[in-house]
Write an enzyme that holds these catalytic residues in place. Structure first.
Site, PDB file in Angstrom:
ATOM      1  N   CYS A 263       0.433  -1.004   0.149  1.00  0.00           N
ATOM      2  CA  CYS A 263       0.129  -0.378  -0.267  1.00  0.00           C
ATOM      3  C   CYS A 263       0.859   1.401  -0.232  1.00  0.00           C
ATOM      4  CB  CYS A 263      -0.902   0.244   1.296  1.00  0.00           C
ATOM      5  SG  CYS A 263      -2.439   1.471   1.395  1.00  0.00           S
TER       6      CYS A 263
ATOM      7  N   CYS B 145       0.165   3.360   3.602  1.00  0.00           N
ATOM      8  CA  CYS B 145       0.810   2.369   5.264  1.00  0.00           C
ATOM      9  C   CYS B 145       1.446   1.241   4.935  1.00  0.00           C
ATOM     10  CB  CYS B 145      -0.500   1.813   5.813  1.00  0.00           C
ATOM     11  SG  CYS B 145      -1.253   0.164   4.805  1.00  0.00           S
TER      12      CYS B 145
ATOM     13  N   CYS C 226      -7.299  -1.207   1.806  1.00  0.00           N
ATOM     14  CA  CYS C 226      -6.076  -2.352   2.299  1.00  0.00           C
ATOM     15  C   CYS C 226      -6.671  -1.535   3.656  1.00  0.00           C
ATOM     16  CB  CYS C 226      -4.734  -0.782   2.390  1.00  0.00           C
ATOM     17  SG  CYS C 226      -3.995  -1.130   3.721  1.00  0.00           S
TER      18      CYS C 226
ATOM     19  N   CYS D 293      -5.001   0.359   6.524  1.00  0.00           N
ATOM     20  CA  CYS D 293      -5.270   1.551   6.299  1.00  0.00           C
ATOM     21  C   CYS D 293      -6.321   2.243   6.219  1.00  0.00           C
ATOM     22  CB  CYS D 293      -3.965   2.887   6.001  1.00  0.00           C
ATOM     23  SG  CYS D 293      -4.214   2.676   4.183  1.00  0.00           S
TER      24      CYS D 293
ATOM     25  N   CYS E 263      -8.648  -4.785 -10.151  1.00  0.00           N
ATOM     26  CA  CYS E 263      -8.715  -4.001 -10.759  1.00  0.00           C
ATOM     27  C   CYS E 263      -8.368  -2.861  -9.653  1.00  0.00           C
ATOM     28  CB  CYS E 263      -9.639  -3.512 -11.675  1.00  0.00           C
ATOM     29  SG  CYS E 263      -8.892  -2.349 -12.647  1.00  0.00           S
TER      30      CYS E 263
END
Length: 143
Positions: free
Chosen positions: A56, A59, A105, A108, A130
């Site tokens: 991510c 984070c 995610c 976060c 996607c």
């Protein structure tokens, strides 16, 4: 692994909008924190074949691996499975007047993209995660 707090549904990493704006550039903030979408076929990871782990961008949590990435020719990086079952959260998205499944995610709760099922891609899961390139950071595998 990263996941949301099961008792509260809140992300482990919680920051104010001002804190996120200091961490992310305006385009990253729009996609990750405001559920925007980057234009198709321009993302850094759309066509990359580099082996590694996709984290991510907000984070640093591990989300996907290159071994689950495939070519869907849709304009965004596509994966058939996250790196672990608790790496992402799926939730209904009615934002375009149709039901889609948003991918966040788990650490976060940043917006990553959407997942689609039953499109007929020759993958083990028949799923296409996607994902916006701008939501990711690729950490190449050490050789």
């Amino acid at each position: 692994m990263t996941s949301s707090d099961p008792t509260s549904g809140r992300p482990k990493l919680q920051l104010s909008d001002d804190e996120w704006r200091r961490r992310l550039n305006p385009q990253e903030f729009d996609v990750l924190r405001r559920a925007g979408t980057e234009p198709p076929f321009i993302g850094r990871y759309t066509d990359t074949k580099t082996e590694g782990v996709y984290q991510c961008r907000a984070c640093g949590a591990e989300l996907f691996r290159s071994t689950e990435k495939f070519e869907s020719h849709c304009g965004w990086p596509s994966f058939f499975d996250p790196s672990s079952t608790d790496a992402v959260i799926l939730r209904p998205d009615h934002s375009l007047g149709q039901l889609r499944t948003e991918v966040l995610c788990a650490n976060c709760h940043s917006h990553l993209g959407h997942v689609f099922a039953g499109e007929g891609y020759p993958t083990p899961t028949d799923l296409r995660y996607c994902i916006n390139s701008i939501s990711l950071q690729l950490v190449p595998t050490a050789e």
